[in-house]
Design a protein around this motif. Sequence first.
Motif, short mmCIF file in Angstrom:
data_model
loop_
_atom_site.label_atom_id
_atom_site.label_comp_id
_atom_site.label_asym_id
_atom_site.label_seq_id
_atom_site.Cartn_x
_atom_site.Cartn_y
_atom_site.Cartn_z
N THR A 163 39.36 39.63 52.03
CA THR A 163 38.46 40.67 51.52
C THR A 163 37.11 40.62 52.24
OG1 THR A 163 37.58 39.24 49.79
CG2 THR A 163 39.53 40.56 49.24
N ARG A 164 36.36 41.69 52.11
CA ARG A 164 35.01 41.73 52.72
C ARG A 164 34.14 40.62 52.16
NH1 ARG A 164 30.49 43.85 50.84
NH2 ARG A 164 31.61 44.93 49.16
N GLU A 165 34.22 40.37 50.86
CA GLU A 165 33.43 39.30 50.25
C GLU A 165 33.85 37.93 50.80
OE1 GLU A 165 33.47 42.86 47.75
OE2 GLU A 165 35.08 41.61 48.58
N GLY A 166 35.14 37.78 51.05
CA GLY A 166 35.62 36.52 51.59
C GLY A 166 35.13 36.25 53.00
N ARG A 167 34.87 37.32 53.74
CA ARG A 167 34.38 37.17 55.12
C ARG A 167 32.88 36.91 55.17
NH1 ARG A 167 37.79 41.68 55.58
NH2 ARG A 167 36.00 43.09 55.83
N ASP A 168 32.20 37.09 54.04
CA ASP A 168 30.77 36.83 53.96
C ASP A 168 30.57 35.36 53.55
OD1 ASP A 168 28.08 36.59 53.32
OD2 ASP A 168 28.00 38.41 52.10
N LEU A 169 30.14 34.54 54.50
CA LEU A 169 30.05 33.09 54.24
C LEU A 169 29.10 32.77 53.10
CD1 LEU A 169 29.95 31.60 57.87
CD2 LEU A 169 31.93 32.05 56.39
N TYR A 170 28.08 33.60 52.89
CA TYR A 170 27.01 33.23 51.96
C TYR A 170 27.06 33.98 50.62
CZ TYR A 170 25.37 31.00 56.19
OH TYR A 170 25.30 30.23 57.32
N SER A 171 28.04 34.82 50.45
CA SER A 171 28.19 35.49 49.16
C SER A 171 28.55 34.45 48.10
CB SER A 171 29.30 36.54 49.24
OG SER A 171 29.65 36.99 47.94
N GLU A 172 27.91 34.56 46.95
CA GLU A 172 28.17 33.62 45.84
C GLU A 172 29.29 34.12 44.93
OE1 GLU A 172 27.08 30.69 45.34
OE2 GLU A 172 25.27 30.46 46.55
N GLN A 173 29.93 35.20 45.30
CA GLN A 173 30.99 35.75 44.46
C GLN A 173 32.15 34.77 44.35
OE1 GLN A 173 31.99 39.88 44.99
NE2 GLN A 173 34.18 39.49 44.66
N ARG A 174 32.75 34.72 43.18
CA ARG A 174 33.91 33.87 42.97
C ARG A 174 35.17 34.54 43.50
NH1 ARG A 174 32.62 28.62 42.15
NH2 ARG A 174 30.72 28.51 40.88
N PHE A 175 36.19 33.73 43.74
CA PHE A 175 37.50 34.19 44.21
C PHE A 175 37.40 34.94 45.53
CE2 PHE A 175 37.87 33.72 39.58
CZ PHE A 175 38.79 32.67 39.56
N LYS A 176 36.67 34.33 46.45
CA LYS A 176 36.53 34.88 47.80
C LYS A 176 37.79 34.64 48.64
CE LYS A 176 32.64 34.01 49.90
NZ LYS A 176 31.43 33.27 50.34
N GLY A 177 38.78 33.98 48.07
CA GLY A 177 40.04 33.79 48.78
C GLY A 177 41.03 34.92 48.57
N GLY A 208 39.49 29.95 54.99
CA GLY A 208 38.43 30.82 54.49
C GLY A 208 37.37 30.08 53.70
N GLY A 209 37.29 28.77 53.87
CA GLY A 209 36.25 27.99 53.19
C GLY A 209 36.72 27.32 51.91
N GLY A 210 38.04 27.17 51.74
CA GLY A 210 38.55 26.53 50.53
C GLY A 210 38.34 27.37 49.29
N GLN A 211 38.24 28.70 49.47
CA GLN A 211 37.94 29.57 48.35
C GLN A 211 39.20 29.89 47.53
OE1 GLN A 211 34.71 30.52 47.60
NE2 GLN A 211 34.22 29.07 49.24
N PRO A 212 39.05 30.02 46.23
CA PRO A 212 40.21 30.25 45.36
C PRO A 212 40.67 31.71 45.35
CG PRO A 212 38.23 30.14 44.03
CD PRO A 212 37.80 29.83 45.45
N VAL A 213 41.88 31.90 44.86
CA VAL A 213 42.49 33.22 44.69
C VAL A 213 42.66 33.45 43.19
CG1 VAL A 213 44.47 34.69 45.23
CG2 VAL A 213 43.70 32.96 46.88
N SER A 214 42.26 34.61 42.71
CA SER A 214 42.34 34.89 41.28
C SER A 214 43.77 35.21 40.86
CB SER A 214 41.43 36.08 40.92
OG SER A 214 41.93 37.28 41.50
N MET A 215 44.04 34.98 39.60
CA MET A 215 45.35 35.34 39.05
C MET A 215 45.56 36.84 39.14
SD MET A 215 48.01 33.80 37.62
CE MET A 215 47.46 32.36 36.68
N GLN A 216 44.49 37.60 38.89
CA GLN A 216 44.61 39.06 38.95
C GLN A 216 45.00 39.51 40.35
OE1 GLN A 216 44.11 41.22 36.18
NE2 GLN A 216 45.17 42.58 37.60
#
Length: 477
Positions: A163-177, A208-216
């Motif tokens: 996702t676009r958020e996942g490609r942003d290294l500094y976004s604090e959004q959760r589930f960037k994976g 992608g930085g060890g970011q999690p993937v949401s259940m949704q």
Amino acid sequence: MPALLRSAAEPVSKSARRSRKLRTIIEPFRIKMTEALPLTTREARAARLAFAHNNVFLLAAEDVTIDLLTDSGTGAMSDRQWAALMLGDESYAGSRSWRNFERVVRDITGFKHIFPTHQGRAAERILAATRLKAKEIVPNNSHFDTTRANIEYVGAQAVDLLTREGRDLYSEQRFKGDIDLFALERLIETEGAQKIPFCMITVTNNSGGGQPVSMQNIRDAKQLLKKHGVPLILDACRFAENAYFIKRHEAGWSDKSLIEIARAMFSFADGATMSAKKDGLANIGGFFGCHDDQWAEDFRNLLILTEGFPTYGGLAGRDLEAIAVGLMEALDEDYQRYRHATVDYLARRLMERGVPLVRPPGGHAVFIDAAAFCSHLSPRDYPGIGLVNALYLEGGVRAVELGSVMFGKARPGGDEEPAAHELVRLALPRRVYTQSHFDYVIEVIDAVWRTRDRIRPHHIVQQAPFLRHFTARFEAA
């Protein structure tokens, strides 16, 4: 059930959990055996790095003080796992250890067919060899190195759809994976579902930085793929860490146990590859699981040819026993709380010093933005390699580059397309290092950060056609 095999994920009473709500999160274990750390001089490290052709993969382990190269197979096993080793049944076919392993994996994943392999990349290789043809496409949130290499080795194409958020290294959004569902649907419509034998989602998203993937996201991806008749495969190496992120940060899951969350994740998958060297808490091993009978038959036949009989799959019985125990220990909430707190501690202390990191911290590692850290270097200078080598020279800390050496792509004419990001990963082995070790790592990184302009460009003088980062030789400019 014997105490040895009892699930470490069994629920704890609410009163017991309330009594533990203190500010300090401690290691939920005590240390029974120690292993001496090699303490070396800078002069000795410089000589060893030169001998290793400036590639930390080629260093001898005894030349490394704190080894954060990978969290794969480098963890410490528990007393239950060591005891389980002694129960190993080494029968060639149908061993008791196989049945224990199969029972635990099926309890967590629900898959009809389960095959042990000697590690995750063996499952990837057999899956690619039996299901893929040249010019077919495998989408993923982000393929990691061995997954991509096994897909490309058979002539197929690995496509990242983060996702676009996942490609942003500094976004604090959760589930960037999360996988980009709009991009996935466009890919299916453009290329045709018949050209996509399966889709993968990697949990957590390592590259992608060890970011999690949401259940949704997993649920929505499954619904989209089912509409087009495309199976969904989970790369489930860090499924338990991903389950903990879901419990902490996704609405509707806070009151669920980690094993319930893991079962829900796998319920949307048609199959999964797994390296038990991560959330199996073992030093070797993995598996492939699926529901489809024909997939299973094809996998079984190649497994026998290249790994071993399907009830041991290249593993000793004792390894199967250790994995069976480790899979359940990884789903213990106290263990996951400690592990995530350790990653958060390291990341927070580095960010306080201004070190540019991927945010928020991932589940198994801290990722440094090497491009920002080494702003005087271009991607062609391989800043990740320069930073990795500087960390080793400064304090014997071994990390790994996840940038243009690992993920760069050759262009026609011999030029190279750089990776999307230049990262350096500090992967935390499970149950190995204490807080003082990480304080030392922070001190080393801080020293390199303050003298970062001295980090030199590197270039490749020798490389392999696949997975070049493991054996490439470098020279510093």
